[in-house]
Design an enzyme around this catalytic site. Structure first.
Site, PDB file in Angstrom:
ATOM      1  N   TYR A   2       0.876  -1.185   0.000  1.00 40.48           N
ATOM      2  CA  TYR A   2       0.000   0.000   0.000  1.00 40.48           C
ATOM      3  C   TYR A   2       0.901   1.219   0.000  1.00 40.48           C
ATOM      4  O   TYR A   2       1.852   1.301   0.774  1.00 40.48           O
ATOM      5  CB  TYR A   2      -0.884  -0.023   1.248  1.00 40.48           C
ATOM      6  N   ASP A  36       9.411   2.603  -0.786  1.00 40.77           N
ATOM      7  CA  ASP A  36       8.425   3.307   0.038  1.00 40.77           C
ATOM      8  C   ASP A  36       8.717   3.011   1.506  1.00 40.77           C
ATOM      9  O   ASP A  36       8.353   1.954   2.032  1.00 40.77           O
ATOM     10  CB  ASP A  36       7.015   2.868  -0.350  1.00 40.77           C
ATOM     11  N   LYS A  72       5.135   9.590   8.329  1.00 41.45           N
ATOM     12  CA  LYS A  72       4.950   9.062   9.686  1.00 41.45           C
ATOM     13  C   LYS A  72       5.982   9.576  10.707  1.00 41.45           C
ATOM     14  O   LYS A  72       5.865  10.693  11.176  1.00 41.45           O
ATOM     15  CB  LYS A  72       4.888   7.531   9.631  1.00 41.45           C
TER      16      LYS A  72
HETATM   17  N1  HOZ Z   1      -2.934   3.680   6.136  1.00 41.03           N
HETATM   18  C1  HOZ Z   1      -2.821   3.580   7.548  1.00 41.03           C
HETATM   19  C2  HOZ Z   1      -2.433   2.211   7.969  1.00 41.03           C
HETATM   20  N2  HOZ Z   1      -1.417   1.585   7.265  1.00 41.03           N
HETATM   21  C3  HOZ Z   1      -4.097   3.921   8.251  1.00 41.03           C
HETATM   22  C4  HOZ Z   1      -4.181   5.348   8.555  1.00 41.03           C
HETATM   23  C5  HOZ Z   1      -5.283   5.714   9.554  1.00 41.03           C
HETATM   24  O1  HOZ Z   1      -6.363   5.169   9.486  1.00 41.03           O
HETATM   25  O2  HOZ Z   1      -5.040   6.572  10.365  1.00 41.03           O
END
Ligand code: HOZ
Length: 438
Positions: A153, A248, A276
């Site tokens: 992802y 990534d 992050k």
């Molecule tokens: N894409 C995030 C987890 N891999 C989730 C982000 C969220 O819901 O805060």
């Protein structure tokens, strides 16, 4: 209440009320889908505050937190240096739309730490970082097609939502409606850890492929590690065909090591994406690479990319305060020992129940899969019994442990998780597995 003890002395009525209100005016009641507990059922907890490794919801329940805002909080909640830096920065102005000293300092921290980074561009999220990296690769190569891996992802940009992990996988919409057919046809999908599937795509489309993007340690189909021959094939095929390799590291950057997964796996990507931990809990992203490639970005080069809040002074202040302490010599040793302690404890707890479990672990992140394993790609991740996961999730929550509400995510640890709290988490898991086995 003692962390890790049974929760809900006052139930979840306030969370339930807020959830009802939210669902009237916010789709699904949440600002990002995987938060909605759709995969596990029940009411998402509305959070009041966090401190170190602990969270409190609006009903006063206390949890040991292994979501950690999905990764940014490597030092735990309300880390004092970040709180101070944010307050100081905000008092001097929240945004200027002009360059600042802090951007330069944070970029220097990235270039010093991340082996392949010579130049950096800041954006406001991980999604923007990957989206911009793809545009840069397309502009650099004058080609349109990109390759991603099933179950990886990279945020929710159109070109990256094909067989995507994270919330898209959790909700069963890995290739979202709304992505134009003309965009989707330029995204090719290979299997993670399968060099042959990548080779087949290059055999057929090699002259049209701008880039291969991958999660070096996958975190969005749960934690999955790459085989050396898979990594070797990515670098060889991209180099041989004049395509770029995009690593990534939005999750793994500053998590598995100061230099990210590329320093652990000895990778040499052309572009790296970050987010992050880079912002310590504030919105930020970045993409970085060799000067040659990065100078192709406007205003040095022709590939356009911009943002009003890019390099925001509060986010960059938080990022500096979050990253500087990671240079302590034993930081990652400590984080690894906490993560290993938890992984071993969870494996032992599962072993008493005869429920098939595989724990995949890297420094600071792990996933408990409900399958015999090994879990090495999307196919084997999907073998996991998500019904067992949902029951385990709720048993843990009831025992005061907050883990991601999806089988296909990573538990995130921080340096603030003490050995005592790890051991309480393991005790909660023993109890959860006993309930599952009953
Ligand atoms: N894409 C995030 C987890 N891999 C989730 C982000 C969220 O819901 O805060």
């Amino acid at each position: 209440m003692t962390p890790g003890s049974r929760t809900s002395p006052s139930g979840t009525s306030r969370s339930s009320q807020l959830y009802e209100r939210a669902r009237q005016i916010i789709p699904g009641g949440v600002s990002s889908p995987v938060r909605a507990f759709t995969a596990v059922g029940g009411t998402p907890r509305f959070i009041e505050r966090g401190q170190g490794p602990l969270l409190w919801d609006v009903d006063g329940n206390e949890y040991i937190d292994f979501v950690m805002s999905w990764g940014p909080l490597i030092h735990g909640h309300a880390f004092p240096p970040v709180v101070r830096a944010v307050a100081e920065a905000a008092a001097s102005g929240t945004s200027f739309g002009a360059p600042t000293k802090r951007e330069v300092r944070l970029a220097e921290l990235i270039v010093d730490a991340v082996p392949s980074a010579e130049m950096v561009r800041f954006v406001s999220s991980g999604t923007e970082a990957t989206m911009s990296a793809i545009r840069l690769a397309r502009g650099w190569t004058a080609r349109d097609k990109i390759v991603k891996f099933a179950g990886n992802y990279h945020g929710h940009a159109d070109s990256l939502l094909a067989q995507a992990g994270s919330g898209a996988l959790t909700l069963g919409v890995p290739s979202s409606p709304g992505v134009p057919a003309g965009t989707a046809c330029d995204t090719l999908v290979a299997e993670y850890n399968d060099p042959d599937s990548l080779c087949a795509l290059f055999d057929k489309h090699g002259a049209d492929i701008a880039a291969v993007i991958m999660e070096p340690f996958a975190g969005n189909m749960g934690v999955v590690s790459p085989d050396p021959d898979f990594l070797e094939a990515i670098r060889r095929l991209t180099s041989d065909h004049g395509a770029l390799f995009i690593c990534d590291e939005v999750i793994t950057g500053f998590r598995v090591a100061l230099g990210g997964a590329q320093s652990v796996l000895d990778l040499d990507p052309d572009i790296t994406t970050l987010g992050k931990i880079l912002g310590g809990g504030l919105p930020i992203g970045a993409f970085a690479g060799s000067s040659d490639v990065m100078r192709h970005i406007a205003p040095d080069g022709p590939v356009y990319q911009a943002g009003t809040l890019s390099g925001n002074p509060i986010s960059t202040a938080a990022g500096i305060a979050n990253i500087e302490p990671l240079h302590q010599p034993t930081f990652y040793e400590h984080l690894k020992s906490l993560t290993d302690r938890l992984a071993i404890g969870l494996t032992e707890a599962a072993g008493t129940s005869n429920i098939p479990v595989t724990v995949n672990v890297q420094t600071g992140m792990l996933t408990v899969f409900f399958t015999n394993g090994p879990v090495r790609d999307l196919h084997s991740a999907r073998e996991s019994d998500t019904g067992h996961f949902a029951r385990f999730f709720h048993a843990m929550l009831e025992n005061g442990v907050y883990i991601p509400p999806s089988q296909f995510e990573a538990w995130m640890l921080s340096s603030s998780h003490t050995e005592e709290l790890i051991d309480r988490t393991i005790e909660a898991a023993w109890e959860a597995f006993r309930e599952l086995a009953a």
